[in-house]
Write an enzyme that holds these catalytic residues in place. Structure first.
Site, PDB file in Angstrom:
ATOM      1  N   ASP A   1       3.735   7.154   6.658  1.00  0.00           N
ATOM      2  CA  ASP A   1       3.437   5.783   6.154  1.00  0.00           C
ATOM      3  C   ASP A   1       2.176   5.935   5.404  1.00  0.00           C
ATOM      4  O   ASP A   1       1.343   6.672   5.477  1.00  0.00           O
ATOM      5  CB  ASP A   1       3.429   4.852   7.476  1.00  0.00           C
ATOM      6  CG  ASP A   1       3.247   3.549   7.096  1.00  0.00           C
ATOM      7  OD1 ASP A   1       3.881   3.229   6.060  1.00  0.00           O
ATOM      8  OD2 ASP A   1       2.573   2.916   7.620  1.00  0.00           O
TER       9      ASP A   1
ATOM     10  N   ASP B   1       0.316   2.609   4.224  1.00  0.00           N
ATOM     11  CA  ASP B   1      -0.825   1.305   4.615  1.00  0.00           C
ATOM     12  C   ASP B   1      -1.441   1.792   6.029  1.00  0.00           C
ATOM     13  O   ASP B   1      -0.470   1.782   7.051  1.00  0.00           O
ATOM     14  CB  ASP B   1      -0.157   0.050   4.615  1.00  0.00           C
ATOM     15  CG  ASP B   1       0.084  -0.259   3.349  1.00  0.00           C
ATOM     16  OD1 ASP B   1      -0.672  -0.048   2.346  1.00  0.00           O
ATOM     17  OD2 ASP B   1       1.267  -0.712   3.071  1.00  0.00           O
TER      18      ASP B   1
ATOM     19  N   GLY C   1       4.648  -2.779   8.662  1.00  0.00           N
ATOM     20  CA  GLY C   1       5.888  -1.977   8.472  1.00  0.00           C
ATOM     21  C   GLY C   1       7.219  -2.972   7.770  1.00  0.00           C
ATOM     22  O   GLY C   1       8.239  -2.623   7.361  1.00  0.00           O
TER      23      GLY C   1
ATOM     24  N   ARG D   1       7.080  -7.497   1.973  1.00  0.00           N
ATOM     25  CA  ARG D   1       6.641  -8.410   1.609  1.00  0.00           C
ATOM     26  C   ARG D   1       7.400  -9.734   1.878  1.00  0.00           C
ATOM     27  O   ARG D   1       6.767 -10.926   2.449  1.00  0.00           O
ATOM     28  CB  ARG D   1       6.317  -8.664  -0.068  1.00  0.00           C
ATOM     29  CG  ARG D   1       5.156  -9.544  -0.312  1.00  0.00           C
ATOM     30  CD  ARG D   1       4.980  -9.589  -1.935  1.00  0.00           C
ATOM     31  NE  ARG D   1       4.495  -8.221  -2.443  1.00  0.00           N
ATOM     32  CZ  ARG D   1       5.011  -7.734  -3.428  1.00  0.00           C
ATOM     33  NH1 ARG D   1       5.965  -8.237  -3.923  1.00  0.00           N
ATOM     34  NH2 ARG D   1       4.843  -6.280  -3.735  1.00  0.00           N
TER      35      ARG D   1
ATOM     36  N   SER E   1       6.090  -0.751   1.344  1.00  0.00           N
ATOM     37  CA  SER E   1       5.228  -1.486   0.235  1.00  0.00           C
ATOM     38  C   SER E   1       6.167  -0.846  -1.272  1.00  0.00           C
ATOM     39  O   SER E   1       6.667   0.119  -1.396  1.00  0.00           O
ATOM     40  CB  SER E   1       3.997  -0.857   0.113  1.00  0.00           C
ATOM     41  OG  SER E   1       3.375  -1.204  -1.011  1.00  0.00           O
TER      42      SER E   1
ATOM     43  N   ASN F   1       4.094  -1.172  -3.732  1.00  0.00           N
ATOM     44  CA  ASN F   1       2.703  -1.045  -4.554  1.00  0.00           C
ATOM     45  C   ASN F   1       2.237   0.494  -4.129  1.00  0.00           C
ATOM     46  O   ASN F   1       1.255   1.009  -4.495  1.00  0.00           O
ATOM     47  CB  ASN F   1       1.822  -1.748  -4.159  1.00  0.00           C
ATOM     48  CG  ASN F   1       1.945  -3.171  -4.618  1.00  0.00           C
ATOM     49  OD1 ASN F   1       2.521  -3.352  -5.720  1.00  0.00           O
ATOM     50  ND2 ASN F   1       1.802  -4.225  -3.611  1.00  0.00           N
TER      51      ASN F   1
END
Length: 215
Positions: free
Chosen positions: A8, A10, A45, A48, A115, A117
């Site tokens: 993962d 983040d 997890g 957005r 994400s 990003n």
């Protein structure tokens, strides 16, 4: 024997948790929404849009799809502005040595993130070229705990799910890894990962031999 490790992003590879918290809090303050650490914990997890649904529900706010899109865009803009400050110094302890040793041993590595990003952030911290595959919400719209993002990652590195270990810091990601038929290591405090049997406080506490179950 583990032949691939899927990370993962983040909170595992990059310290972005505080930036997400700050950008959600900024939006909440501007909109008069309730937001605190407990609500923030529930966002781990999630995409957005899913995170926004949680934030809105906590205050009983109902928005139309266009209104929700505008709010999500504002949150992302605030996050990206904060993310401009990211540098390799924002890598948690243990990340670089672990990636170096995995590559030395010929272990495939991938990133699987909810994400959108992922690639810009990995570029800013100098990690974008360190993986054999990167999969995020731009590639797989189904978010964790759906296993799709992990299954796509292992497909790209040419391995079976049973040959791979996932490293996650959120319960949604842990559940996604289990549904994919993959081993999982939780990274973070025990209270954030209840019921996760294999856990480390940080990657700095993990040896490659233990990670790969090498005897």
């Amino acid at each position: 024997m583990i032949r691939g490790v899927v990370f993962d992003m983040d909170g595992v590879l990059v310290r972005t948790d505080a930036l997400h918290y700050q950008s959600w809090r900024q939006l909440a303050e501007e909109e008069g929404l309730r937001f605190d650490a407990q609500i923030n914990q529930r966002l781990r997890g999630l995409t957005r849009t899913e995170s926004l649904d949680v934030v809105l529900a906590a205050s009983g706010r109902v928005c139309s799809p266009p209104q929700k899109q505008a709010l999500a865009d504002r949150k992302n803009a605030a996050f990206l502005a904060l993310a401009q400050r990211l540098t390799p110094a924002d890598l948690p302890p243990g990340v670089t040595p672990l990636l170096d040793e995995l590559r030395r041993r010929g272990i495939k590595t991938a990133v699987a993130s909810s994400s959108r990003n992922t690639r810009p952030i990995l570029t800013r911290v100098g990690l974008v070229d360190r993986f054999d595959a990167i999969v995020d919400a731009n590639d797989v719209p189904l978010s964790k705990p759906d296993p799709a993002v992990f299954l796509r990652a292992v497909e790209l590195i040419g391995l079976a799910p049973a040959e791979c270990l996932v490293i996650e810091d959120g319960l949604a990601g842990v559940e996604a890894a289990r549904r994919a038929g993959m081993a999982v290591l939780g990274v973070g405090p025990a209270e954030s990962l209840p019921g996760v049997p294999r856990r480390a406080d940080s990657l700095a506490d993990v040896t490659v031999d233990a990670l790969l179950d090498v005897k």
